[in-house]
Design a protein around this motif. Sequence first.
Motif, PDB file in Angstrom:
ATOM      1  N   GLY A  23     -61.326 -35.612 120.004  1.00 45.85           N
ATOM      2  CA  GLY A  23     -61.451 -34.184 120.284  1.00 45.85           C
ATOM      3  C   GLY A  23     -61.828 -33.926 121.731  1.00 45.85           C
ATOM      4  N   GLU A  24     -62.680 -34.778 122.271  1.00 53.36           N
ATOM      5  CA  GLU A  24     -63.106 -34.641 123.667  1.00 53.36           C
ATOM      6  C   GLU A  24     -61.990 -35.023 124.636  1.00 53.36           C
ATOM      7  OE1 GLU A  24     -66.484 -37.209 123.708  1.00 53.36           O
ATOM      8  OE2 GLU A  24     -67.795 -35.725 122.753  1.00 53.36           O
ATOM      9  N   ALA A  25     -61.125 -35.958 124.226  1.00 57.83           N
ATOM     10  CA  ALA A  25     -60.061 -36.443 125.116  1.00 57.83           C
ATOM     11  C   ALA A  25     -58.973 -35.397 125.340  1.00 57.83           C
ATOM     12  CB  ALA A  25     -59.450 -37.718 124.548  1.00 57.83           C
ATOM     13  N   LYS A  26     -58.813 -34.494 124.386  1.00 57.67           N
ATOM     14  CA  LYS A  26     -57.798 -33.444 124.472  1.00 57.67           C
ATOM     15  C   LYS A  26     -56.398 -33.999 124.731  1.00 57.67           C
ATOM     16  CE  LYS A  26     -61.006 -29.997 125.177  1.00 57.67           C
ATOM     17  NZ  LYS A  26     -61.351 -28.731 125.215  1.00 57.67           N
ATOM     18  N   ASP A  27     -56.074 -35.091 124.051  1.00 55.99           N
ATOM     19  CA  ASP A  27     -54.758 -35.718 124.170  1.00 55.99           C
ATOM     20  C   ASP A  27     -53.930 -35.317 122.954  1.00 55.99           C
ATOM     21  OD1 ASP A  27     -52.609 -37.678 123.959  1.00 55.99           O
ATOM     22  OD2 ASP A  27     -53.678 -38.755 125.539  1.00 55.99           O
ATOM     23  N   PRO A  28     -52.738 -34.745 123.151  1.00 57.58           N
ATOM     24  CA  PRO A  28     -51.940 -34.282 122.007  1.00 57.58           C
ATOM     25  C   PRO A  28     -51.517 -35.398 121.055  1.00 57.58           C
ATOM     26  CG  PRO A  28     -50.712 -34.033 124.057  1.00 57.58           C
ATOM     27  CD  PRO A  28     -52.105 -34.444 124.428  1.00 57.58           C
ATOM     28  N   ARG A  29     -51.520 -36.650 121.503  1.00 62.20           N
ATOM     29  CA  ARG A  29     -51.165 -37.761 120.601  1.00 62.20           C
ATOM     30  C   ARG A  29     -52.163 -37.900 119.458  1.00 62.20           C
ATOM     31  NH1 ARG A  29     -51.370 -42.807 124.161  1.00 62.20           N
ATOM     32  NH2 ARG A  29     -53.053 -41.603 125.065  1.00 62.20           N
ATOM     33  N   ALA A  84     -62.589 -31.812 115.813  1.00 62.19           N
ATOM     34  CA  ALA A  84     -61.653 -32.439 116.745  1.00 62.19           C
ATOM     35  C   ALA A  84     -60.301 -31.724 116.703  1.00 62.19           C
ATOM     36  CB  ALA A  84     -61.496 -33.920 116.422  1.00 62.19           C
ATOM     37  N   LEU A  85     -59.823 -31.430 115.494  1.00 66.90           N
ATOM     38  CA  LEU A  85     -58.543 -30.725 115.380  1.00 66.90           C
ATOM     39  C   LEU A  85     -58.630 -29.327 115.991  1.00 66.90           C
ATOM     40  CD1 LEU A  85     -57.302 -31.800 111.855  1.00 66.90           C
ATOM     41  CD2 LEU A  85     -56.058 -32.060 114.006  1.00 66.90           C
ATOM     42  N   ALA A  86     -59.751 -28.643 115.802  1.00 66.34           N
ATOM     43  CA  ALA A  86     -59.929 -27.315 116.382  1.00 66.34           C
ATOM     44  C   ALA A  86     -59.863 -27.371 117.913  1.00 66.34           C
ATOM     45  CB  ALA A  86     -61.245 -26.706 115.931  1.00 66.34           C
ATOM     46  N   LYS A  87     -60.504 -28.390 118.497  1.00 64.62           N
ATOM     47  CA  LYS A  87     -60.465 -28.517 119.951  1.00 64.62           C
ATOM     48  C   LYS A  87     -59.062 -28.801 120.457  1.00 64.62           C
ATOM     49  CE  LYS A  87     -65.130 -30.257 120.698  1.00 64.62           C
ATOM     50  NZ  LYS A  87     -65.925 -31.422 121.111  1.00 64.62           N
ATOM     51  N   MET A 140     -57.576 -45.549 126.131  1.00 66.29           N
ATOM     52  CA  MET A 140     -58.684 -45.353 125.199  1.00 66.29           C
ATOM     53  C   MET A 140     -58.269 -44.491 124.005  1.00 66.29           C
ATOM     54  SD  MET A 140     -60.912 -47.225 126.531  1.00 66.29           S
ATOM     55  CE  MET A 140     -62.460 -46.870 125.758  1.00 66.29           C
ATOM     56  N   VAL A 141     -57.377 -43.544 124.217  1.00 63.41           N
ATOM     57  CA  VAL A 141     -56.922 -42.688 123.117  1.00 63.41           C
ATOM     58  C   VAL A 141     -56.263 -43.543 122.038  1.00 63.41           C
ATOM     59  CG1 VAL A 141     -55.333 -40.829 122.492  1.00 63.41           C
ATOM     60  CG2 VAL A 141     -56.749 -40.620 124.528  1.00 63.41           C
ATOM     61  N   ALA A 142     -55.447 -44.500 122.443  1.00 67.06           N
ATOM     62  CA  ALA A 142     -54.786 -45.378 121.469  1.00 67.06           C
ATOM     63  C   ALA A 142     -55.817 -46.185 120.683  1.00 67.06           C
ATOM     64  CB  ALA A 142     -53.806 -46.311 122.174  1.00 67.06           C
ATOM     65  N   LEU A 143     -56.883 -46.624 121.359  1.00 67.02           N
ATOM     66  CA  LEU A 143     -57.924 -47.385 120.654  1.00 67.02           C
ATOM     67  C   LEU A 143     -58.670 -46.500 119.654  1.00 67.02           C
ATOM     68  CD1 LEU A 143     -59.405 -49.587 123.512  1.00 67.02           C
ATOM     69  CD2 LEU A 143     -57.762 -50.215 121.757  1.00 67.02           C
TER      70      LEU A 143
END
Length: 95
Positions: A56-62, A88-91, A32-35
């Motif tokens: 931002g909610e996913a907290k994935d570094p990608r 999102a960037l702040a999270k 889902m992050v890629a999408l």
Amino acid sequence: VPPLRGALESARYRLRWNAAKALERVAEPVDMVALYILDLEREDCPTRRRAAIRLGEAKDPRAVPALRRSKGKPAMENSCMSGALDAALAKLTAR
């Protein structure tokens, strides 16, 4: 399943998300992050805003480079984002 996997790479928004939903129904993993990263590149601002919030909610570094690229777009393109990119960037970069 292979045609659905191919549809995840489609430039057509609806096709991509319908394929993701179908894959989830048959218990196939979907990145889902890629999408959401793909959605950040779209011209439709509400879609981009929703993608930024979800990343931002996913907290994935990608997601960090994609969010920074999106933040670098002209102010007119980001005017409807209502701070979603910053939030999102702040999270993602908070320690």
